[in-house]
Design an enzyme around this catalytic site. Structure first.
Site, mmCIF file in Angstrom:
data_model
loop_
_atom_site.group_PDB
_atom_site.id
_atom_site.type_symbol
_atom_site.label_atom_id
_atom_site.label_comp_id
_atom_site.label_asym_id
_atom_site.label_seq_id
_atom_site.Cartn_x
_atom_site.Cartn_y
_atom_site.Cartn_z
ATOM 1 N N ARG A 88 -2.234 -6.104 -8.524
ATOM 2 C CA ARG A 88 -1.216 -7.152 -8.405
ATOM 3 C C ARG A 88 -1.454 -8.147 -9.540
ATOM 4 N NH1 ARG A 88 -2.897 -7.695 -2.255
ATOM 5 N NH2 ARG A 88 -4.775 -7.668 -3.484
ATOM 6 N N SER A 129 -3.284 -7.492 2.942
ATOM 7 C CA SER A 129 -3.630 -7.354 4.358
ATOM 8 C C SER A 129 -4.098 -8.691 4.924
ATOM 9 C CB SER A 129 -4.729 -6.310 4.539
ATOM 10 O OG SER A 129 -4.266 -5.050 4.128
ATOM 11 N N HIS A 157 0.844 -1.212 0.000
ATOM 12 C CA HIS A 157 0.000 0.000 0.000
ATOM 13 C C HIS A 157 0.873 1.253 0.000
ATOM 14 C CE1 HIS A 157 -3.218 -2.518 2.289
ATOM 15 N NE2 HIS A 157 -3.678 -2.308 1.063
ATOM 16 N N LYS A 179 -16.614 -5.495 1.226
ATOM 17 C CA LYS A 179 -16.354 -6.514 0.215
ATOM 18 C C LYS A 179 -16.751 -7.903 0.709
ATOM 19 C CE LYS A 179 -11.957 -7.277 -0.687
ATOM 20 N NZ LYS A 179 -10.613 -7.117 -1.275
HETATM 21 O O1 PNS Z 1 -9.129 -2.488 0.575
HETATM 22 P P1 PNS Z 1 -10.135 -2.727 -0.496
HETATM 23 O O2 PNS Z 1 -11.021 -3.887 -0.192
HETATM 24 O O3 PNS Z 1 -9.518 -2.847 -1.854
HETATM 25 O O4 PNS Z 1 -11.055 -1.413 -0.531
HETATM 26 C C1 PNS Z 1 -12.305 -1.438 -1.156
HETATM 27 C C2 PNS Z 1 -12.952 -0.020 -1.110
HETATM 28 C C3 PNS Z 1 -13.009 0.484 0.301
HETATM 29 C C4 PNS Z 1 -12.125 0.911 -1.962
HETATM 30 C C5 PNS Z 1 -14.379 -0.182 -1.708
HETATM 31 O O5 PNS Z 1 -15.057 -1.170 -1.022
HETATM 32 C C6 PNS Z 1 -15.176 1.124 -1.649
HETATM 33 O O6 PNS Z 1 -14.959 2.006 -2.447
HETATM 34 N N1 PNS Z 1 -16.109 1.216 -0.692
HETATM 35 C C7 PNS Z 1 -16.932 2.379 -0.485
HETATM 36 C C8 PNS Z 1 -18.363 2.135 -0.942
HETATM 37 C C9 PNS Z 1 -18.503 2.354 -2.427
HETATM 38 O O7 PNS Z 1 -18.260 3.414 -2.957
HETATM 39 N N2 PNS Z 1 -18.905 1.286 -3.140
HETATM 40 C C10 PNS Z 1 -19.039 1.361 -4.573
HETATM 41 C C11 PNS Z 1 -17.746 1.124 -5.300
HETATM 42 S S1 PNS Z 1 -17.211 -0.556 -5.088
#
Ligand code: PNS
Length: 172
Positions: free
Chosen positions: A101, A139, A20, A44
């Protein structure tokens, strides 16, 4: 036409890894301002995080100081809830930068980028290829190694994060 100056690097950062920090540093070399956006929960997978939002924000700030990224200037770390594109608009950022990645990242990231483009066509998604040295670092791998008490985590995360992991998993 205006060039994008300010981008958001979003993630759960549970916890921040050297991978990161590399992506954030590279985003800062490409753009004048970088806001690292720490998402409240890991939507997620729909499960809780090992570290609270405050802890994840604090670890990121310390890690970026330790890795020399803060001294580049123009980098801030903020928590966020709700939609990423709304946060980008609130912050006045014109794009989102994420690291890629392997191909396995690609499908997930493409789906998120497509959704974000549908929600906000004015916000650009930009991808940087991970440093090959960190290709296997995630992570979840870090949490697993830490929970098994492996010292290998010390090579995958900044030192300040390694000591927090030790404390957290000794408690568990
Ligand atoms: O660490 P990650 O899992 O790659 O992060 C994912 C993240 C936080 C970037 C994604 O889940 C996110 O954007 N969440 C906020 C809610 C949102 O906007 N959702 C729509 C786009 S997926």
């Amino acid at each position: 036409m205006n060039h994008i100056q300010h981008v958001v690097v979003p993630g759960t950062f549970d916890p921040v890894t050297l991978g990161h920090a590399d992506v954030i540093s590279r985003a800062r070399h490409l753009f004048t301002r970088v806001t690292v956006a720490v998402a409240e929960s890991r939507t997620k997978l729909g499960v809780g995080t090992a570290f609270t939002l405050d802890e994840r924000v604090e670890m990121l700030r310390e890690a970026l100081d330790e890795q020399g990224v803060s001294q580049l200037g123009g980098v801030q770390v903020l928590p966020f809830t709700g939609l990423l594109v709304d946060f980008c608009r609130e912050q006045g950022a014109g794009g989102v930068v994420k690291g890629l990645r392997a191909m396995t990242d690609f499908e997930y990231e493409l789906q998120q980028a497509d959704l974000n483009a549908h929600l906000a066509p004015d916000i650009e998604s930009v991808f940087v290829m991970s440093n090959p040295g960190y290709g296997y670092v995630s992570s979840s791998i870090v949490r697993e190694l830490a929970s098994l008490g492996s010292d290998v985590v010390n090579t995958l995360v900044p030192a300040c994060v390694a000591s927090r992991l030790k404390e957290r998993f000794a408690e568990a």
